[in-house]
Write a protein that holds these residues in place. Sequence first.
Motif, PDB file in Angstrom:
ATOM      1  N   GLN A   1      13.909 -22.271 -27.021  1.00 48.92           N
ATOM      2  CA  GLN A   1      13.757 -21.536 -25.759  1.00 48.92           C
ATOM      3  C   GLN A   1      12.756 -20.385 -25.917  1.00 48.92           C
ATOM      4  O   GLN A   1      11.952 -20.110 -25.026  1.00 48.92           O
ATOM      5  N   LYS A   2      12.821 -19.723 -27.050  1.00 47.87           N
ATOM      6  CA  LYS A   2      11.880 -18.626 -27.307  1.00 47.87           C
ATOM      7  C   LYS A   2      10.453 -19.150 -27.369  1.00 47.87           C
ATOM      8  O   LYS A   2       9.524 -18.538 -26.840  1.00 47.87           O
ATOM      9  N   MET A   3      10.297 -20.336 -27.994  1.00 45.89           N
ATOM     10  CA  MET A   3       8.970 -20.932 -28.092  1.00 45.89           C
ATOM     11  C   MET A   3       8.465 -21.324 -26.709  1.00 45.89           C
ATOM     12  O   MET A   3       7.293 -21.119 -26.384  1.00 45.89           O
ATOM     13  N   TYR A   4       9.350 -21.872 -25.857  1.00 48.02           N
ATOM     14  CA  TYR A   4       8.959 -22.224 -24.492  1.00 48.02           C
ATOM     15  C   TYR A   4       8.508 -20.987 -23.717  1.00 48.02           C
ATOM     16  O   TYR A   4       7.487 -21.013 -23.007  1.00 48.02           O
ATOM     17  N   ALA A   5       9.271 -19.912 -23.857  1.00 51.78           N
ATOM     18  CA  ALA A   5       8.955 -18.697 -23.099  1.00 51.78           C
ATOM     19  C   ALA A   5       7.613 -18.105 -23.544  1.00 51.78           C
ATOM     20  O   ALA A   5       6.808 -17.669 -22.712  1.00 51.78           O
ATOM     21  N   GLU A   6       7.355 -18.086 -24.842  1.00 53.78           N
ATOM     22  CA  GLU A   6       6.087 -17.540 -25.331  1.00 53.78           C
ATOM     23  C   GLU A   6       4.919 -18.417 -24.896  1.00 53.78           C
ATOM     24  O   GLU A   6       3.843 -17.911 -24.560  1.00 53.78           O
ATOM     25  N   ALA A   7       5.117 -19.766 -24.906  1.00 53.24           N
ATOM     26  CA  ALA A   7       4.031 -20.658 -24.480  1.00 53.24           C
ATOM     27  C   ALA A   7       3.763 -20.509 -22.994  1.00 53.24           C
ATOM     28  O   ALA A   7       2.618 -20.643 -22.537  1.00 53.24           O
ATOM     29  N   ALA A   8       4.802 -20.216 -22.218  1.00 49.28           N
ATOM     30  CA  ALA A   8       4.631 -20.054 -20.778  1.00 49.28           C
ATOM     31  C   ALA A   8       3.816 -18.816 -20.446  1.00 49.28           C
ATOM     32  O   ALA A   8       3.167 -18.758 -19.394  1.00 49.28           O
ATOM     33  N   THR A   9       3.827 -17.824 -21.317  1.00 46.52           N
ATOM     34  CA  THR A   9       3.046 -16.600 -21.069  1.00 46.52           C
ATOM     35  C   THR A   9       1.565 -16.806 -21.307  1.00 46.52           C
ATOM     36  O   THR A   9       0.758 -15.942 -20.962  1.00 46.52           O
TER      37      THR A   9
ATOM     38  N   GLU B   1      -1.454 -18.690 -29.603  1.00 46.98           N
ATOM     39  CA  GLU B   1      -0.709 -19.087 -30.799  1.00 46.98           C
ATOM     40  C   GLU B   1       0.587 -19.788 -30.404  1.00 46.98           C
ATOM     41  O   GLU B   1       0.973 -20.801 -31.019  1.00 46.98           O
ATOM     42  N   ALA B   2       1.272 -19.239 -29.398  1.00 45.73           N
ATOM     43  CA  ALA B   2       2.525 -19.865 -28.949  1.00 45.73           C
ATOM     44  C   ALA B   2       2.266 -21.249 -28.344  1.00 45.73           C
ATOM     45  O   ALA B   2       3.030 -22.200 -28.568  1.00 45.73           O
ATOM     46  N   VAL B   3       1.163 -21.387 -27.589  1.00 46.04           N
ATOM     47  CA  VAL B   3       0.821 -22.688 -26.995  1.00 46.04           C
ATOM     48  C   VAL B   3       0.521 -23.703 -28.089  1.00 46.04           C
ATOM     49  O   VAL B   3       0.969 -24.867 -28.043  1.00 46.04           O
ATOM     50  N   GLU B   4      -0.249 -23.280 -29.087  1.00 46.78           N
ATOM     51  CA  GLU B   4      -0.582 -24.192 -30.188  1.00 46.78           C
ATOM     52  C   GLU B   4       0.668 -24.597 -30.943  1.00 46.78           C
ATOM     53  O   GLU B   4       0.832 -25.777 -31.316  1.00 46.78           O
ATOM     54  N   ARG B   5       1.555 -23.614 -31.188  1.00 43.78           N
ATOM     55  CA  ARG B   5       2.792 -23.934 -31.888  1.00 43.78           C
ATOM     56  C   ARG B   5       3.649 -24.913 -31.061  1.00 43.78           C
ATOM     57  O   ARG B   5       4.267 -25.835 -31.605  1.00 43.78           O
ATOM     58  N   TYR B   6       3.660 -24.737 -29.766  1.00 43.03           N
ATOM     59  CA  TYR B   6       4.440 -25.624 -28.891  1.00 43.03           C
ATOM     60  C   TYR B   6       3.862 -27.040 -28.896  1.00 43.03           C
ATOM     61  O   TYR B   6       4.603 -28.036 -28.961  1.00 43.03           O
ATOM     62  N   GLU B   7       2.542 -27.145 -28.844  1.00 43.73           N
ATOM     63  CA  GLU B   7       1.911 -28.468 -28.884  1.00 43.73           C
ATOM     64  C   GLU B   7       2.174 -29.161 -30.213  1.00 43.73           C
ATOM     65  O   GLU B   7       2.417 -30.379 -30.267  1.00 43.73           O
ATOM     66  N   ASN B   8       2.119 -28.419 -31.288  1.00 44.02           N
ATOM     67  CA  ASN B   8       2.425 -29.009 -32.600  1.00 44.02           C
ATOM     68  C   ASN B   8       3.869 -29.510 -32.639  1.00 44.02           C
ATOM     69  O   ASN B   8       4.166 -30.566 -33.228  1.00 44.02           O
TER      70      ASN B   8
END
Length: 494
Positions: free
Chosen positions: A450-458, A462-469
Amino acid sequence: MADRTEDTGNRAPRPKRQNAPNRLTGLLYCADCGSKLTHRYTLVQGKWIEDAFICSGYRHLIHDCTMHHIPTAKIEAAILAVIQRVSWYVRHNEKEFTERVREASDQNQEKTVKECKQKISKAQKRHKELDGLVKKLYEGNATGKIPDKHFTRLLNEYDEEQTGLEASIAEWQRQIESWNADKLKTDQFIQLVKRYTDFSELTTPMLNEFIEKVIVHEGEGRGNDRRQRIDIYLNFIGAFEVPAHIVTPAEVEEQRRQQEEQAAKEARSKELEKARYEKRKAEKREFTARKKAGLLTPEELEAEEKRLAHNREWQKEWREKRKATEPPKPPKKKSIKELMELEKTGAELTPEETERLAEHRRKKAAQHKAWRERQKAGQPKTRTLKELAAAQKEGEALTPEETERLEVHKSRKKTAREKLVRQAETDPAAAAELAQKRAYQSEATKKSRQKMYAEAATGNPEAVERYENYLATRREAYHRKKQEITAEKTEQSA
């Protein structure tokens, strides 16, 4: 009687006294009685040598005076030092010298002239009184009131007194008239200094031309502490004193020479003392060796026993005296170890002892804390396993030691989990613990996702790349698992 005559004939004749007077004779005067100092000879090793000057009034019992003894060498050295100092000052500060001499001369002459005028006034007044007395004397003799006998005696006395007053008035008048002539003496002294080029040695002509008189005072003290005042009067200028702050080259050289002589004397004294010490030491070693070998004579043994007994008695007396003079020692304080033992036994301590024990413990605690900090500061900082796992996940290169630590931790953790899974099959407690860990892990995974989703949504790159990985990893895992299931079904159907 014959033997005595023979001895007398063989005895050496008494040496003759020197006939030539000392060159200082007639220049030295006693400061107390005003008598001249006479030269005294002393017989040393069969020769009459010049020794010192003493007051003639003391020597011949003319005045009730003291000796005023002064060695010839010292008075000559003092005279030479004064001549050198004043001459150097004249050569290098002629203008200042002239001003100082004339200033002092004017002050002295003015005082002398004033005294002379007062004396002349009193003498003239007395001379006039004597004229009146002589006139009355004649009148008394003419009238028969004064007999011829008394008249003659009184007249002679008055004549003698008037003659003395006239001579004194003439002398005082001459001193007043010579006041201006005395101002030329400064130039005469300067010319005298310029005639001499070498002042290294006191010669007789130099002594006679420079020195008017020397006033010697009685010395004070004895030995090296003896001090004696000497007033040296120079021709033309009197007792002139060079300013104290001026140091001439001759004085500097003399100081250097005296320092060298003193240093040589001290070195010689040290050498002699060392030689005496070594000699005493060698004698003591020899005596000790003979004593150990039993080679001492009965007299030496007796003397040694007396010496040892005397030393023991003296040391005993010395210890008793020192003990009697020393103040009583305060009671000895108990040690920290003793205080700890008393505290363990439950004994009551004084406030001072309690404070000492507490202070000791505080001090030890501070020392231990400082030691721990030094140990900690001396060791390199070690990253935690969590930090190592995060670094490895981000692709950071780890050291071999860090990699080994991380692998050992993973292996230990995997082994512990497998063991817990096996125990959970038969042990309810282990099953409950395993279920709790799985629930915690599931909840932690959910929160992390959930934390990763929230950071990617902002929109954080880095958060988007981590989410895609993360999504790519899940897809790969899904397809891999699907392929494994398909392969298993194919094998079963075959």
